[in-house]
Design a protein around this motif. Structure first.
Motif, PDB file in Angstrom:
ATOM      1  N   GLY A  42     -60.242  -6.940 -35.208  1.00  9.83           N
ATOM      2  CA  GLY A  42     -59.435  -8.106 -35.539  1.00  9.83           C
ATOM      3  C   GLY A  42     -58.815  -7.955 -36.907  1.00  9.83           C
ATOM      4  O   GLY A  42     -59.349  -7.266 -37.779  1.00  9.83           O
ATOM      5  N   SER A  80     -66.573 -17.122 -29.468  1.00 14.45           N
ATOM      6  CA  SER A  80     -65.970 -18.408 -29.117  1.00 14.45           C
ATOM      7  C   SER A  80     -66.836 -19.192 -28.139  1.00 14.45           C
ATOM      8  O   SER A  80     -66.559 -20.362 -27.867  1.00 14.45           O
ATOM      9  CB  SER A  80     -64.587 -18.192 -28.491  1.00 14.45           C
ATOM     10  N   ASN A  83     -73.001 -16.940 -34.719  1.00 16.36           N
ATOM     11  CA  ASN A  83     -72.748 -15.511 -34.491  1.00 16.36           C
ATOM     12  C   ASN A  83     -74.013 -14.799 -34.032  1.00 16.36           C
ATOM     13  O   ASN A  83     -73.967 -13.921 -33.157  1.00 16.36           O
ATOM     14  CB  ASN A  83     -72.218 -14.860 -35.760  1.00 16.36           C
ATOM     15  N   LEU A  98     -63.145  -5.761 -29.114  1.00 11.79           N
ATOM     16  CA  LEU A  98     -62.389  -6.853 -29.718  1.00 11.79           C
ATOM     17  C   LEU A  98     -62.325  -8.028 -28.745  1.00 11.79           C
ATOM     18  O   LEU A  98     -62.591  -9.182 -29.111  1.00 11.79           O
ATOM     19  CB  LEU A  98     -60.987  -6.376 -30.083  1.00 11.79           C
ATOM     20  N   LYS A  99     -61.971  -7.742 -27.493  1.00 15.51           N
ATOM     21  CA  LYS A  99     -61.877  -8.807 -26.494  1.00 15.51           C
ATOM     22  C   LYS A  99     -63.247  -9.414 -26.194  1.00 15.51           C
ATOM     23  O   LYS A  99     -63.387 -10.642 -26.085  1.00 15.51           O
ATOM     24  CB  LYS A  99     -61.242  -8.253 -25.223  1.00 15.51           C
ATOM     25  N   ASN A 121     -63.767 -12.084 -38.475  1.00  9.66           N
ATOM     26  CA  ASN A 121     -63.088 -12.292 -37.191  1.00  9.66           C
ATOM     27  C   ASN A 121     -63.933 -13.014 -36.154  1.00  9.66           C
ATOM     28  O   ASN A 121     -63.433 -13.344 -35.074  1.00  9.66           O
ATOM     29  CB  ASN A 121     -62.628 -10.942 -36.633  1.00  9.66           C
ATOM     30  N   PHE A 122     -65.219 -13.245 -36.478  1.00  7.87           N
ATOM     31  CA  PHE A 122     -66.075 -13.948 -35.523  1.00  7.87           C
ATOM     32  C   PHE A 122     -66.136 -15.449 -35.811  1.00  7.87           C
ATOM     33  O   PHE A 122     -66.938 -16.160 -35.211  1.00  7.87           O
ATOM     34  CB  PHE A 122     -67.496 -13.367 -35.551  1.00  7.87           C
ATOM     35  N   THR A 138     -66.041  -9.512 -28.108  1.00  4.41           N
ATOM     36  CA  THR A 138     -66.630 -10.292 -29.199  1.00  4.41           C
ATOM     37  C   THR A 138     -65.839 -11.564 -29.479  1.00  4.41           C
ATOM     38  O   THR A 138     -66.433 -12.575 -29.886  1.00  4.41           O
ATOM     39  CB  THR A 138     -66.724  -9.446 -30.488  1.00  4.41           C
ATOM     40  N   GLN A 139     -64.535 -11.555 -29.296  1.00  6.87           N
ATOM     41  CA  GLN A 139     -63.765 -12.788 -29.455  1.00  6.87           C
ATOM     42  C   GLN A 139     -64.197 -13.825 -28.425  1.00  6.87           C
ATOM     43  O   GLN A 139     -64.364 -15.013 -28.740  1.00  6.87           O
ATOM     44  CB  GLN A 139     -62.263 -12.500 -29.331  1.00  6.87           C
ATOM     45  N   ASP A 140     -64.392 -13.386 -27.201  1.00  2.00           N
ATOM     46  CA  ASP A 140     -64.878 -14.292 -26.155  1.00  2.00           C
ATOM     47  C   ASP A 140     -66.287 -14.789 -26.471  1.00  2.00           C
ATOM     48  O   ASP A 140     -66.582 -15.977 -26.343  1.00  2.00           O
ATOM     49  CB  ASP A 140     -64.893 -13.561 -24.798  1.00  2.00           C
ATOM     50  N   VAL A 145     -64.503 -18.058 -34.798  1.00  3.02           N
ATOM     51  CA  VAL A 145     -63.584 -18.549 -33.778  1.00  3.02           C
ATOM     52  C   VAL A 145     -64.345 -19.465 -32.829  1.00  3.02           C
ATOM     53  O   VAL A 145     -65.579 -19.383 -32.706  1.00  3.02           O
ATOM     54  CB  VAL A 145     -62.946 -17.392 -32.978  1.00  3.02           C
TER      55      VAL A 145
END
Length: 940
Positions: free
Chosen positions: A80, A256, A165, A248-249, A143-144, A251-253, A146
């Motif tokens: 990110g 969130s 997290n 990336l995809k 970036n976490f 950990t973003q999911d 979110v």
């Protein structure tokens, strides 16, 4: 007029308790007030980071600032592009090779000591290595924040994000991703080091198949690789199979909480199309297929394995008559030196003193030389590595240096000289020659930031072999003439890992990473040639040649390091690079791998860093509940971790009162000042059967605290001295205002806390020798009378088995009988009874702790049971009434069952159940059978 008994939580005790809660998450990483006040701090502040460092580290700080700037600008897209500026504090006065990034508050520390053992962490410039690993954690946290994790951050500050997290993204990803970054952005990194894969390769070789929860949570009886190794395998496979943006995809999911329960598992399934369990199994099968070609070697084992135990035999040396000197440690025994004779009978020589980062030692002609950890008396971020010499025959040991930073020493064959590496500031080292009393005779430095490691005397006492490494991480071997300092290169710099030398005659044996394995090589001085001697699929570390020509070495296995004999091959080797790309392809990209070699040089402005910069820095706020108190606390801590503070509000459901206050503790001076002020509203108590009186109370406390670290030799020892002065103002409200006078009184408290213990092995519930002591005296020093004295102690002794513990306890408390004021009753009363506040009270207790089972079992990735253990106890308390001169007995016998668990595969929690049989229940008016749930507790 006597005023009513006020049950008051002592201010400073509550203060320190709250501080312990605040610092718990990072207790293993941070040192409160750990840096000497004499340190002059400087800073480099960029748009990416603020590097805070002591004077003398200007070039190191500038290099780190340049590296992280390059990483953020050009190598952050896979996690990110968000970035939150971070403070990085450089610690240069330590003897550990480490670093961390933490939330609550958001900050990082780099411990700038290059490791002697490069097999585990690599050989490249240690500042660079920390930068590419630890700054990845900065990018992760940035970036976490979110989705629900961001909501938690808004609601509860940085601790809220840390909680979210931690619940959504496992620690294996944090570390596996950072290790991948090491490998991608350099020509080393743990993804190229054979040692890093030994754990999982050894499990595969021996057919040990553990389920995922066992791999995640470890074991008290079996060897389980840590989350760094598991994390890299999963992260590398994920990027190999599903692309650079896969994590990336995911950990973003996950961060969130797109899937509220098991968010990481759900995200992996979403972006792979397969279940999480299948993904893990596919990962392990991917690597196992590559390991299948070499599952072992032709070794003849000298040492056996242990049942439900992991046993390590390391650093073997020949000791005459076919005997060996080794360092042995197990999950049941602390590290000790042993002699193993020709018939494999083991004799303990001595327990090894407290270790630092490295447990290496040398042996020659009846004497062992090694380094031991020595902390600074007061400052936690300053410690030392001192040299010890142990006579094997007499068992006499002496310390020959003090307050030094010496590493990997060797003693000459004639016993008159010692060679060691001295680590200095700014990632520099010297090679030091001293006599057997520690007096320095010569010292060789260098101007090229060369790091020395593992010096070894030649058999004729004329030369010192020493391993060298440069800033690129390339390693070689030099041979230095002791008389004139002239140097011959016997292995030139190349990208490889070297270590663990042993000399026999004109031959130097050593370990070398080559062809994806850690092998045994040798340099023969008479031929001026290097040879490959032996390999094993999970590594050979340190070897010597027997008189019959056979090799003896320590081999890494799933049951611990084992000693074995091997037939040497004596194959000539060239001088090429010996590190190779391992098991995956994506991290080994020439452009990315050369990142550290092409970092632009920036000229940064260096300014003074003020020690009191942002002293409060409130970073987190959250509720806290401990029956009967409901609290909301705002936490503050400055970057240098020299000032911690809290603003708090508490509601007590018993008395229905409210309390608000502020607490501060400063650790930047040798003696730590502390301060607390709080106001309580609506306190109340029965004046008589039909009348309740109410009052408000103002408390102000100030004092000094002196924490001292007395550790050294075989044990850890800590002493904390605390003295506080307390002002209490009581103002009646309502009816009380008409009946009673307002009160003002001051009291003082003096407290001594001492703890000592020897080292403890993994399976030992408590150390086999230890003591704890608390002495506290409190007294009103104005126009009222109230006193209290408390002394309590515990003694930890060996039980009937290595993993059993006997704990003896004793306590005594006395107080005045004026009834003008009662201090909080902290006496450790017999279990099962309600604590009664006698003017004189004694207690004796005996506990026998023993393990019941090591189940290594869990369910649902929710809770994992590592150990179930029991305690059988007997408590004998005597309370004395001074008015009636009568003693009252409160005896109890019972048992406790404790469960040592891990929750959500990460958080260790111990809880239990207690049964107490009251032998004097008639006096207490209680049922003879008492059951209690023991809330989560920490071990000794």
């Amino acid at each position: 007029m006597r005023f009513p008994v006020i049950r008051k939580i002592h201010i400073i005790r509550a203060t320190l308790f709250c501080f312990s809660l605040f610092t718990f998450h990072f207790a293993q990483a941070q040192q409160f007030g750990g840096t000497p006040s004499s340190i002059k701090w400087k800073q480099i502040s960029t748009d990416t980071v603020r590097i805070i460092f002591p004077s003398g580290l200007d070039s190191v700080a500038g290099r780190i600032a340049s590296v992280v700037k390059e990483i953020q600008q050009n190598h952050s897209s896979t996690i990110g592009t968000g970035l939150r500026k971070v403070n990085i504090v450089l610690q240069s006065d330590v003897t550990s090779s480490n670093g961390f990034v933490a939330l609550g508050p958001f900050r990082s520390e780099f411990y700038l000591l290059p490791p002697q053992n490069a097999f585990e962490l690599g050989a490249q410039n240690w500042g660079d290595n920390l930068a590419i690993h630890e700054f990845r954690h900065v990018e992760q946290y940035s970036n976490f924040r979110v989705g629900l994790s961001k909501t938690m951050s808004v609601l509860f500050g940085e601790n809220g994000q840390a909680l979210a997290n931690g619940a959504s993204i496992p620690d294996w990803f944090f570390e596996g991703d950072a290790v991948y970054n090491e490998t991608l952005l350099s020509y080393q990194g743990r993804g190229r080091l054979p040692f890093f894969f030994n754990g999982y390769r050894s499990l595969y070789n021996t057919g040990k198949h553990y389920n995922f929860m066992q791999l995640r949570n470890g074991s008290f009886k079996n060897y389980i690789p840590d989350h760094y190794q598991l994390g890299y395998l999963l992260v590398a496979y994920g990027r190999e199979k599903y692309g650079a943006d896969f994590w990336l995809k995911v950990t973003q999911d996950a961060a969130s909480f797109k899937q509220l329960f098991y968010p990481m598992q759900g995200a992996v399934k979403k972006f792979t199309g397969i279940s999480y369990d299948t993904f893990v199994n596919n990962t392990l099968q991917y690597y196992q297929q590559q390991w299948a070609a070499d599952k072992g070697g032709a070794l003849k084992w000298i040492t056996a394995t242990g049942k439900n135990n992991v046993v390590d035999y390391k650093y073997p040396y020949p000791a005459g008559n076919s005997s060996l000197i080794v360092l042995k440690k197990t999950y049941r025994n602390i590290p000790a030196f042993y002699k193993i004779n020709a018939t494999k009978i083991e004799t303990k020589i001595a327990v090894k003193d407290l270790p630092g980062d490295d447990d290496y030692f040398s042996y020659s002609n009846g004497r062992i030389v090694y380094t031991a950890f020595q902390p600074d008396l007061r400052w936690g971020n300053r410690d030392y590595s001192v040299i010890k010499i142990l006579d094997v025959n007499s068992g006499i040991e002496k310390k020959i240096t003090s307050h030094t930073k010496y590493f990997s020493p060797d003693i000459s064959p004639d016993g008159t000289m010692i060679a060691a590496v001295e680590m200095k500031q700014a990632l520099q080292s010297d090679l030091v020659l001293m006599d057997a009393n520690g007096t320095v005779k010569n010292k060789w430095g260098n101007s090229d930031n060369i790091i020395y490691s593992y010096p070894k005397f030649s058999s004729d006492n004329k030369f010192i072999y020493v391993f060298v490494r440069n800033n690129r991480g390339e390693m070689g071997i030099e041979k230095k003439n002791i008389d004139d300092g002239n140097v011959n290169t016997i292995l030139s710099f190349q990208n490889r890992i070297l270590g663990f030398p042993v000399v026999k005659g004109d031959t130097l044996l050593y370990s070398c990473s080559s062809n994806g394995l850690d092998e045994i090589w040798a340099f023969v001085a008479s031929e001026n040639k290097n040879y490959h001697l032996a390999s094993y699929s999970t590594g050979l570390y340190q070897a010597f040649l027997q008189d019959n020509g056979m090799l003896v070495s320590s081999a890494f296995t799933a049951d611990g390091y084992r000693l074995a004999t091997i037939v040497p091959q004596w194959q000539p080797v060239n001088n090429g690079d010996s590190l190779k790309n391992l098991f995956v392809a994506k991290p080994f990209n020439e452009k990315s791998n050369s990142t550290l070699l092409s970092v632009p040089v920036h000229q940064y402005t260096i300014t003074k860093y003020p020690k009191f910069f942002q002293p409060f820095h409130f970073h987190s706020w959250n509720p806290y509940f401990s029956q009967p108190d409901y609290s909301f606390i705002i936490y503050g801590q400055n970057v240098l971790n020299t000032f911690q503070s809290q603003v708090y509000y508490t509601y007590n459901s018993n008395e229905k009162y409210s309390r608000a206050g502020y607490t501060g503790l400063y650790g930047g001076w040798y003696v730590q000042p502390l301060f607390d002020i709080n106001h309580t509203w609506n306190r109340n108590q029965l004046l008589n059967s039909d009348t309740t009186i109410y009052w408000n109370e103002l408390n102000v406390a100030g004092g000094l605290r002196l924490p001292l670290n007395l550790s050294g030799g075989k044990g850890y020892r800590n002493l904390i001295l605390t003295s506080t002065y307390n002002i209490d103002q009581l103002r009646w409200t309502g009816l009380g205002k008409q009946l009673l006078k307002n009160l003002n009184f001051n009291y003082a408290q003096f407290q001594l806390s001492y703890n000592a213990q020897i080292q403890a092995a993994a399976q030992q519930i408590y150390p086999r020798w230890g003591q704890s002591l608390l002495v506290r005296y409190r007294t009103i020093i104005t126009n009222h009378t109230a006193r209290q004295f408390l002394a309590s102690a515990s003694f930890y002794l060996p039980g009937f088995a290595k993993t059993h513990s006997i704990v003896l306890s004793a306590a005594y408390q006395s107080r005045d009988t004026a009834k003008q004021y009662y201090f909080t009753n902290s006496f450790p009363f017999s279990r099962g009874y309600n604590a009664l506040n006698f003017p004189r009270v004694w207690k004796l207790g005996i506990n026998y702790h023993l393990p019941l089972a090591l189940p290594d079992w869990g369910f649902g990735n929710i809770v994992f049971f590592k150990r179930i253990r029991a305690n059988i106890f007997y408590d004998y308390t005597v309370g004395k009434s001074l008015r009636y001169q009568t003693n009252y007995n409160f005896r109890a016998v019972g048992s406790e069952i404790y469960f040592d668990t891990k929750w959500w595969n990460q958080q260790p929690v111990t809880f239990g159940v207690r049964y107490s049989r009251l032998l004097d229940n008639d006096i207490a008016g209680l049922n003879a059978n008492q059951w209690e749930f023991i809330l989560p507790v920490s071990l000794y």
